[in-house]
Design a protein around this motif. Structure first.
Motif, PDB file in Angstrom:
ATOM      1  N   UNK C   1      10.523   4.511  13.558  1.00 27.54           N
ATOM      2  CA  UNK C   1      10.002   3.275  13.740  1.00 27.54           C
ATOM      3  C   UNK C   1      10.911   2.390  14.575  1.00 27.54           C
ATOM      4  N   UNK C   2      10.668   1.761  15.572  1.00 24.29           N
ATOM      5  CA  UNK C   2      11.719   0.876  16.528  1.00 24.29           C
ATOM      6  C   UNK C   2      11.986  -0.413  15.720  1.00 24.29           C
ATOM      7  N   UNK C   3      13.185  -0.947  16.243  1.00 16.80           N
ATOM      8  CA  UNK C   3      13.548  -2.072  15.513  1.00 16.80           C
ATOM      9  C   UNK C   3      12.538  -3.432  15.766  1.00 16.80           C
ATOM     10  N   UNK C  30      -8.878   3.242  -1.705  1.00 15.32           N
ATOM     11  CA  UNK C  30      -9.706   4.036  -2.641  1.00 15.32           C
ATOM     12  C   UNK C  30      -8.772   5.165  -3.075  1.00 15.32           C
ATOM     13  N   UNK C 272       0.523  20.429  -6.644  1.00 13.70           N
ATOM     14  CA  UNK C 272      -0.149  19.675  -5.783  1.00 13.70           C
ATOM     15  C   UNK C 272      -0.871  18.748  -5.934  1.00 13.70           C
ATOM     16  N   UNK C 275       1.690  15.805  -6.637  1.00 11.95           N
ATOM     17  CA  UNK C 275       2.460  15.531  -5.546  1.00 11.95           C
ATOM     18  C   UNK C 275       1.388  14.773  -4.737  1.00 11.95           C
ATOM     19  N   UNK C 276       0.368  15.176  -4.545  1.00 10.82           N
ATOM     20  CA  UNK C 276      -0.774  14.628  -3.959  1.00 10.82           C
ATOM     21  C   UNK C 276      -1.060  13.075  -4.258  1.00 10.82           C
ATOM     22  N   UNK C 279       1.711  11.007  -3.127  1.00 13.59           N
ATOM     23  CA  UNK C 279       1.807  10.714  -1.950  1.00 13.59           C
ATOM     24  C   UNK C 279       0.600   9.429  -1.545  1.00 13.59           C
ATOM     25  N   UNK C 280      -0.535   9.621  -2.077  1.00 15.60           N
ATOM     26  CA  UNK C 280      -1.656   8.606  -1.924  1.00 15.60           C
ATOM     27  C   UNK C 280      -1.130   7.142  -2.373  1.00 15.60           C
ATOM     28  N   UNK C 283       1.422   5.812   0.132  1.00 14.83           N
ATOM     29  CA  UNK C 283       0.596   5.535   1.055  1.00 14.83           C
ATOM     30  C   UNK C 283      -0.086   4.022   0.939  1.00 14.83           C
ATOM     31  N   UNK C 286       2.440   1.289   0.800  1.00 10.93           N
ATOM     32  CA  UNK C 286       3.190   1.096   2.305  1.00 10.93           C
ATOM     33  C   UNK C 286       2.295   0.226   2.684  1.00 10.93           C
ATOM     34  N   UNK C 292       1.509  -6.309   8.171  1.00  9.01           N
ATOM     35  CA  UNK C 292       0.949  -5.810   9.529  1.00  9.01           C
ATOM     36  C   UNK C 292       0.075  -4.474   9.428  1.00  9.01           C
ATOM     37  N   UNK C 293       0.344  -3.531   8.734  1.00 10.69           N
ATOM     38  CA  UNK C 293      -0.326  -2.253   8.762  1.00 10.69           C
ATOM     39  C   UNK C 293      -1.704  -2.915   8.032  1.00 10.69           C
ATOM     40  N   UNK C 296      -4.246  -4.026  10.415  1.00  9.41           N
ATOM     41  CA  UNK C 296      -4.686  -3.135  11.335  1.00  9.41           C
ATOM     42  C   UNK C 296      -5.872  -2.101  10.599  1.00  9.41           C
ATOM     43  N   UNK C 297      -5.407  -1.760   9.541  1.00 10.55           N
ATOM     44  CA  UNK C 297      -6.128  -0.739   9.048  1.00 10.55           C
ATOM     45  C   UNK C 297      -7.565  -1.002   8.476  1.00 10.55           C
TER      46      UNK C 297
END
Lengths: 317, 572, 297
Positions: C1-3, C30, C272, C275-276, C279-280, C283, C286, C292-293, C296-297
């Motif tokens: 990711x750039x500055x 969800x 799995x 860990x899954x 991970x969700x 996400x 984040x 910003x995200x 967008x999403x």
């Protein structure tokens, strides 16, 4: 840019010295030295163990031992493996080549499949395909590599018999390029899954971001074909990030091949490092870690420079 | 005593013969230990618990040719007869290139004859005072580099590992500290004072005092042996030259290797003994350290022979047409108790612990018949092995009683140090878990402390420290000598600090015996004493299962740690 | 990711409304919610393991070795020692969670400190700190972990320690990048001009903006940590047997993949799933913490 590059290249040297120091210190923390590994159960005679320890120069002080190692290493003499009694360089380079082949194969999967999945899911995002593809890559990235490798062997080598289960080439007959490629399919895939998922996700989110930028909307308004919007405009915007992350992944693929090498019997550096720890072959370990680290740093540097070349904003800052 | 085996088996089945009597009959009929145990296990009394019966050989057929691919369970190390220490190094790779000064027949399917057979040494004379051994060398033997194998070569090889500085003499230029260290367990007690050669075909070894295991100890170890290497190679570049270009007198020649991965050897066309020449054209050794990888290699046709298959897969491999062979060998998986821990001071506590372990069930269920419960501290191929040493059977009730008598009816806590894997270790963690569970039944609570192999060896060779109640090792020899290593009070391998000097007296008497019968009887007495004192607990003997492809011919499972592949060939 | 693209994400402390927005954004994801539910369930089950487990996870039954799943009494089957797989999975989770969470927490704190120093004093001490971390960064992660574990002996503390050491440089890097960006941000400049000391600037101005980055990084990598810890068990460097350890269970079952595939498949699936879920959740966090995200999403 040139000065920056020179500075970065030079900064590799102190890092490598640091790496060799840490490795050296770490090795001497591990109980049971090479003498014991060489003698095994015959270490019944403490005097004999002491004699061998002296022979290997391991009775000197640690700074002295390190200095001797460093002096020799600078001249390209990495010593003789205590496990195999062959020069370390003769041992390392074939293994390095094998690991590079595995890394290249993994990178191929990670980049090609990663880009494909990333771009297509961005285009069709929120579709069933997108959800399924994202779920699958995430599952792949959430599973232990050694476990995935095992399942792949079980399915494709044992049950279906389509692909060879282990090694780089059939032990019978001389190795062929085609044979190596065939042997590469499963281990390279197993090794690539995490990187594949990472690249796919970065590309997907970058693409999605890019696809709603005004210039893409403008391109769309101008009636540019969809593929040109995607490939030429949107993808170019994602490229610096994609290269950066790929650079990082090369390092991971290279350094993290250990489990895959063990499970698939791939005679590479990761496996050599693992077995050298078990044999307390300090001489081999020192050199192997140095090579892996140097490659890791070098790849990161190249990725950095490539990103800067592609992204002028970065070069200025 | 001229009954047939079948007759004896029938009597056993019908209850006319006790199991022990049956074993004695069968032994008299010349059956190998494995064959006996295999027959016993097929008897109805055992049918409920046992499943597997393994042959000693694969298909036998005259012929020659083919490339044999052998999947090894770990790396080999140095290709030097003095320095190669891993059991795997000698067991499979080096024995084909080099030959030991004293040869032992390992591939006789009908059992053990006299284990020392003529090889590059034709015959050995022992003087009546037991101090002089005269070796008569085979004529016309040459190393594969064309140099002669003679008395000078033998002496050159011995001087490489025999430390003469103890005698106040200067060591030969080829003397190697590591080689001497590896073989010190043999040369130290042997106390050789001189080595001479009256003619090129004879070498005379002179000892300070009689040492009964002198000949049987020569081919022994797993730790560098009396393999004969060409002195000419060393002269071109020392030890490194030997490792790079191994030259011996054996039936195979070194071709190439990728260390830790693959080793290729080819048939020696000029082998000195045409009758014993290699049948296969080439053998490829692959290091496949992961058990499932070995199995996959076998199934995929990338290997013809694999060592140490996972026992869980044996039944399915057999169903797929692969042949599983197994055979008793010198292996012993044993435990030593730390004499410094207060609870072991009472002999009854040691006995109780041993009696709590169901070794039978462990061999049959956990090892799935690929191991036998140990009944002696001597290896099953060792002449002093006996099933009459008097080790008590598994008996929880009696064990509890012994603990109560010793005032420990409430039990106690102790720690068991074990490696996570290693040479000849079978499944150390699974076995230790099994033992801990058994011991819990009599109130002995065992905490496991696992360590990686070399870290473990480090801790093990240093002797057990306070707080460690027991540890474990796998070893054993066909030579009678072995009990000296763990049981002599002064030995560094008496890792439990066993204090009983009666062992030393018996061992000294055994080693200074002038005839084999006396030596064997004394070593059996050591075994019997240990069966009462219980400082060293014999747990199981590995039958070392091997899986071979049906294409392999004339494969005979070895009766020792090392293997001889010269008769094996592969049908294309 | 750039500055240039990251900076807007961290321009000010989250006011209460922003926090509510973040929560709402998280709840809209969800899969992240499912992840939280799965993890909560797993934690509850783990805590209650001794009460709900049908068997003692270390107690084998000689007569029921390698019983296949869905057999009466053993819903997930038994292993090579006749131990109930379900019991071992439940008790194994008691290791899997701390093995993933503690190293991230430890490395999070150390990485936070080192990273802030590295990013803020980037021309002096920070440069040195980051160079040292570069060394750790360049040594292959697996090697570092194995060597530490071999040196200290196997067991939970070793796993936690070596994983902490291994991931600290990564977290420090994230923090140092963010800190370096904040250093030139207007509100930090303003604080400096007003004569606030470095300590106060760290505490009041930088820390609140760096923490979300660490939390997000930590959570997204928690899944990888579960897998990484399993690797230790797989190599025999995990918890002392007979304590159930998912990685060690996979290694156990590898040998019987053909005849008893469940022995290594079941713990693999458990890994799995956890860990899954991590991970969700990562996400979701984040996206929720990055406005910003979110838009967008």
């Amino acid at each position: 840019m040139l000065a920056y590059t020179a500075q970065r290249v030079l900064s590799i040297i102190p890092t490598l010295i640091g790496v060799s120091l840490v490795t050296f210190g770490l090795l001497h923390l591990v109980p049971g030295g090479p003498a014991l590994a060489m003698l095994g159960m015959a270490a019944s005679d403490p005097k004999a163990v002491a004699a061998v320890t002296k022979e290997l120069g391991l009775d000197r002080s640690l700074p002295e031992q390190y200095w001797i190692w460093l002096k020799r290493a600078v001249t390209g003499n990495f010593g003789t493996s205590t496990e195999f009694h062959v020069p370390v360089t003769a041992l390392l380079f074939p293994k390095l080549e094998h690991t590079l082949i595995l890394t290249a194969g993994s990178l191929f999967y990670a980049v090609v499949l990663g880009l494909m999945v990333g771009i297509t899911t961005a285009l069709y995002h929120r579709s069933l395909y997108d959800r399924l593809a994202m779920l699958l890559t995430l599952i792949g990235a959430s599973a232990p590599v050694f476990w995935i490798g095992l399942l792949l062997i079980y399915l494709f080598a044992i049950r279906l018999g389509w692909l060879p289960a282990l090694g780089m080439a059939s032990p019978l007959g001389p190795p062929t390029v085609l044979g190596v490629l065939k042997h590469l399919i499963l281990p390279a895939f197993a090794n690539s899954i995490i990187s594949l998922a990472v690249i796919a996700r970065i590309v997907r989110s970058g693409m999605m971001e890019a696809l709603v930028q005004p210039y893409i909307l403008a391109a769309r308004a101008r009636g540019l074909p969809r593929w040109r919007q995607v490939v030429v405009h949107a993808f170019r915007n994602v490229l610096p990030d994609a290269i950066n992350i790929t650079g990082l992944q090369v390092g991971f693929l290279f350094g993290g091949a250990l489990f895959v090498e063990v499970v698939f019997g791939w005679p590479g550096l990761g496996y050599l490092i693992y077995s050298s720890i078990q044999a307390r072959d300090y001489v081999t370990l020192q050199a192997a870690v140095l090579i892996v680290s140097a490659a890791f740093i070098f790849v990161n540097l190249v990725a950095d420079l490539a990103r800067m070349a592609l992204d002028p904003r970065e070069a200025r800052s | 005593m001229t009954r047939s085996v079948d007759g004896a088996l029938t009597d056993l089945v019908h209850g006319k013969l006790s199991r022990r009597d049956f074993a004695a009959h069968a032994a008299a009929l010349g059956l190998s230990v494995t064959a006996i145990s295999a027959l016993l296990r097929s008897a109805p009394a055992e049918a409920a618990a046992s499943d597997a019966v393994f042959p000693i050989t694969g298909p036998m057929q005259d012929g020659s040719g083919g490339t044999l691919v052998v999947g090894q369970e770990s790396n080999w190390d140095v290709l030097d007869p003095c320095l190669g220490t891993g059991a795997v190094t000698w067991r499979t790779c080096l024995y084909q290139i080099y030959e030991s000064l004293v040869a032992r027949e390992m591939d006789n399917p009908s059992g053990l004859s006299d284990p020392i057979v003529p090889g590059i040494t034709k015959s050995i004379d022992r003087s009546s005072d037991g101090k002089t051994y005269t070796f008569h060398l085979q004529d016309g033997v040459t190393f594969s580099d064309g140099t002669p194998f003679d008395a000078a070569a033998v002496m050159w090889n011995v001087e490489r590992q025999w430390d003469q500085s103890k005698l106040g003499r200067k060591n030969a230029p080829q003397f190697d500290t590591t080689a001497a260290a590896v073989r010190s367990w043999f040369w130290n007690p042997a106390q050789m004072v001189s080595m001479t050669s009256p003619n090129p075909g004879t070498v005379v070894f002179e000892l300070a005092k009689p040492f009964a295991p002198f000949v049987s100890g020569m081919p022994e170890s797993g730790l560098g042996t009396m393999g004969m290497s060409s002195p000419a190679v060393w002269k071109t570049g020392g030890t490194a030259a030997i490792a790079a270009h191994p030259i011996g007198t054996g039936p195979f020649l070194f071709e190439s290797q990728s260390p830790g991965d693959q080793l290729n050897i080819v048939k020696n066309p000029k082998y000195w003994n045409p009758a014993g020449a290699a049948k296969a054209d080439r053998i490829i050794f692959k290091a496949l350290t992961d058990p499932s990888t070995r199995v996959a290699a076998l199934r995929g046709g990338d290997a013809h022979v694999i060592f140490a298959p996972p026992t869980e897969e044996i039944a399915s491999l057999q169903r797929e047409g692969f042949i599983v062979t197994a055979r008793a060998n010198p292996h012993l998986w044993y435990m030593q108790l730390n004499a410094h821990e207060p609870y072991w001071k009472d002999r009854r506590v040691r006995q109780a612990f041993f009696m709590s372990i169901n070794r039978n069930a462990m061999a049959k269920r956990l090892m799935r018949g690929t191991a036998l419960p140990a009944v002696s501290i001597n290896g099953r191929t060792c002449p002093s092995w006996t099933d009459q040493a008097g080790y008590p059977e598994h008996n929880i009730k009696a064990a509890k009683q012994l603990l109560a008598d010793a005032g420990l009816e409430k039990g106690f806590e102790t720690t068991f140090q074990i490696p996570t894997g290693g040479s000849g270790e079978m499944d150390p963690v699974g076995m230790a878990e099994w033992i801990a569970r058994d011991a819990a039944q009599v109130g002995i609570k065992i905490k496991l402390q696992t360590m990686e192999w070399i870290s473990y060896l480090h801790a093990w060779a240093g002797g057990m420290t306070a707080g460690i109640g027991m540890n474990q090792q796998s070893w054993g020899m066909t030579s009678i000598y072995w009990p000296n290593l763990p049981l002599r009070t002064t030995s560094a391998l008496n890792v439990g600090h066993q204090p009983d000097t009666r062992f030393d007296v018996l061992l000294d008497q055994a080693n200074s015996s002038l005839d084999d019968e006396t030596a064997i009887a004394k070593y059996r007495a050591v075994d019997a004493l240990n069966a009462q004192e219980m400082w060293l607990l014999p747990i199981v003997n590995d039958l070392a299962p091997v899986v071979i492809s049906p294409k392999v011919r004339n494969f005979v499972h070895s009766s020792d740690w090392w293997w001889d592949f010269k008769k094996v060939w592969v049908q294309s | 990711m750039s500055a240039a693209t990251t900076a807007p994400a961290v321009t000010g402390e989250l006011p209460r409304s922003a926090r509510r927005q973040a929560l709402a954004a998280f709840m809209r994801d969800r899969m992240a919610v499912v992840g939280v539910v799965v993890l909560l369930l797993a934690v509850i089950v783990t805590v209650l393991a001794p009460l709900i487990s049908p068997y003692d996870p270390t107690e084998g039954d000689d007569d029921n070795i390698l019983v296949p799943p869905f057999s009466p009494g053993h819903i997930l089957g038994t292993d090579t020692q006749g131990r109930d797989m379900l019991a071992r999975i439940l008790f194994g989770a008691r290791l899997a969670f701390p093995e993933a969470i503690i190293p991230v927490a430890v490395a999070g704190i150390i990485g936070l400190i080192l990273g802030m120093i590295g990013g803020y004093y980037h021309r002096t001490v920070g440069e040195a700190v980051m160079r040292v971390l570069d060394v750790l960064f360049a040594i292959p992660m697996v090697l570092l972990a194995i060597a530490i574990a071999a040196a200290l002996g196997s067991g939970l503390p070793t796993v936690v320690l070596s994983m902490s050491i291994v991931i600290t440089p990564y977290i420090a890097r994230v923090v140092s990048t963010t800190t370096a960006q904040l250093r030139s941000a207007t509100f930090v400049e303003a604080a400096r001009v007003s004569g606030f000391g470095d300590g106060r600037i760290f505490w009041r101005e930088i820390l609140p903006h760096v923490i979300p980055a660490v939390v997000v990084y930590g959570t997204t990598n928690m899944g990888a940590m579960v897998v990484f810890a399993a690797g230790f068990g797989f190599l025999g460097l995990g918890a002392q047997p007979p304590t159930p350890d998912w990685g060690a269970m996979i290694a156990d079952g590898m040998h019987s993949l053909d005849s008893a595939p469940w022995v290594s498949t079941v713990p693999g699936i458990a890994i799995v799933i956890i860990a899954l879920a991590f991970n969700y959740v990562g996400d979701g966090l984040r996206v929720a913490l990055d406005p910003r995200l979110r838009t967008r999403l």
